[in-house]
Design an enzyme around this catalytic site. Structure first.
Site, mmCIF file in Angstrom:
data_model
loop_
_atom_site.group_PDB
_atom_site.id
_atom_site.type_symbol
_atom_site.label_atom_id
_atom_site.label_comp_id
_atom_site.label_asym_id
_atom_site.label_seq_id
_atom_site.Cartn_x
_atom_site.Cartn_y
_atom_site.Cartn_z
ATOM 1 C CG ASN A 9 42.257 44.254 32.873
ATOM 2 O OD1 ASN A 9 43.409 44.677 32.789
ATOM 3 N ND2 ASN A 9 41.478 44.484 33.920
ATOM 4 C CE LYS A 11 41.996 41.594 36.285
ATOM 5 N NZ LYS A 11 41.227 40.910 37.325
ATOM 6 C CG HIS A 97 39.120 46.633 37.084
ATOM 7 N ND1 HIS A 97 39.478 45.922 38.217
ATOM 8 C CD2 HIS A 97 38.836 45.707 36.134
ATOM 9 C CE1 HIS A 97 39.428 44.627 37.944
ATOM 10 N NE2 HIS A 97 39.037 44.473 36.688
ATOM 11 C CD GLU A 99 41.746 43.454 39.925
ATOM 12 O OE1 GLU A 99 42.512 43.913 39.062
ATOM 13 O OE2 GLU A 99 41.251 42.310 39.836
ATOM 14 C CD GLU A 166 35.329 43.288 35.040
ATOM 15 O OE1 GLU A 166 35.788 42.399 34.289
ATOM 16 O OE2 GLU A 166 36.056 44.017 35.712
ATOM 17 N N GLY A 172 38.465 36.587 39.250
ATOM 18 C CA GLY A 172 39.652 35.855 39.682
ATOM 19 C C GLY A 172 39.354 34.728 40.665
ATOM 20 C CB SER A 205 35.467 33.356 36.428
ATOM 21 O OG SER A 205 36.109 33.670 37.658
#
Ligand code: 13P
Length: 244
Positions: A9, A11, A97, A99, A166, A172, A205
């Site tokens: 991904n 992003k 997702h 985010e 996730e 991250g 990660s």
């Protein structure tokens, strides 16, 4: 037999020029043999999808979008519809997702509408679920994930989708969820969804140093990779995983 899905991904990274440079280096590193072991997917930003569609032609790498709207067209500024993606041979669509859940307050209901419409239009949704640090500390992780899975998958065909577990605290941050714990959650998710073919990925990660251990787990059928998918050598090493 569940075929693992190894997805990158990107992003909000990669211009078209950078994508070209990346693929020139990445494709020779993965060769063609991976198709017998796993599916490889890249989710570029919308602006690079047309370029990427040309760059992956002739390889077995598939494309994913990073989101998708539920309508085919209409007054939905900033959204992209399934038929617009199909025009570029996109096969998968990431939905839910963490985010967009966090920054744009995406709800389970919206995420479900995206997943249902993606499937109806022939895309494979990658439905992301996962708990925050606070939810885990309060002992709520399983309840939160179960709600996300049940509401996200309502009216979908579980034989034709991917779930990505996730944990938000591992995204991250460099903090990886222990492979055994990731496997435990993936196996719980499997017990809630009535499909022997359900592909469940782990994300958070993932890197060359932990991919082999993650891929040797019984219920982890692939990975959704952020940061490490931006470097062609790292992502190629992840695609070329060697389960212990
Ligand atoms: P990182 O691999 O950078 O932790 O990101 C994970 C992710 O959000 C993939 O969708």
């Amino acid at each position: 037999m569940r075929k693992p899905v190894i997805a990158g991904n990107w992003k909000m990274h990669m211009t078209c020029a950078q994508a070209k440079e990346y693929m020139d280096s990445f494709l020779p590193l993965i060769g063609n043999d991976f198709q017998t072991r796993c599916n490889v997917v890249i989710a570029p930003p919308f602006t690079a999808i047309s370029t990427m569609s040309r760059l992956v032609a002739g390889s077995s790498v598939d494309l994913s979008s990073q989101n998708v709207h539920w309508e085919e067209q209409g007054a939905f500024t900033a959204e992209v519809s399934p038929i617009m993606l199909l025009e570029h041979n996109v096969k998968y669509a990431i939905v839910g997702h963490s985010e967009p859940r966090k920054y744009f307050s995406e709800s389970d209901e919206q995420i479900n509408k995206r997943a249902v419409s993606a499937q109806k239009n022939g895309l494979v949704p990658i439905v992301c679920v996962g708990e925050t640090d606070e939810q885990r500390e309060r002992g709520e992780a399983e309840r939160v994930i179960r709600r996300q899975v049940e509401q996200g998958l309502e009216r979908t065909d579980p034989d034709n989708l991917v779930i990505a577990y996730e944990p938000i605290w591992a995204i991250g941050t460099g903090k990886t969820c222990a492979a055994t714990e990731a496997n435990r959650i993936c196996s719980l998710i499997r017990s809630w969804v009535p499909s022997p073919n359900l592909v469940i990925q782990y994300g958070g990660s993932v890197k060359p140093e932990n991919i082999d251990e993650l891929m040797s787990m019984s219920d982890i059928d692939g990975v959704l990779v952020g940061g490490s998918s931006l470097d062609p050598k790292s992502f190629a090493r992840i695609v070329n995983y060697m389960p212990n």
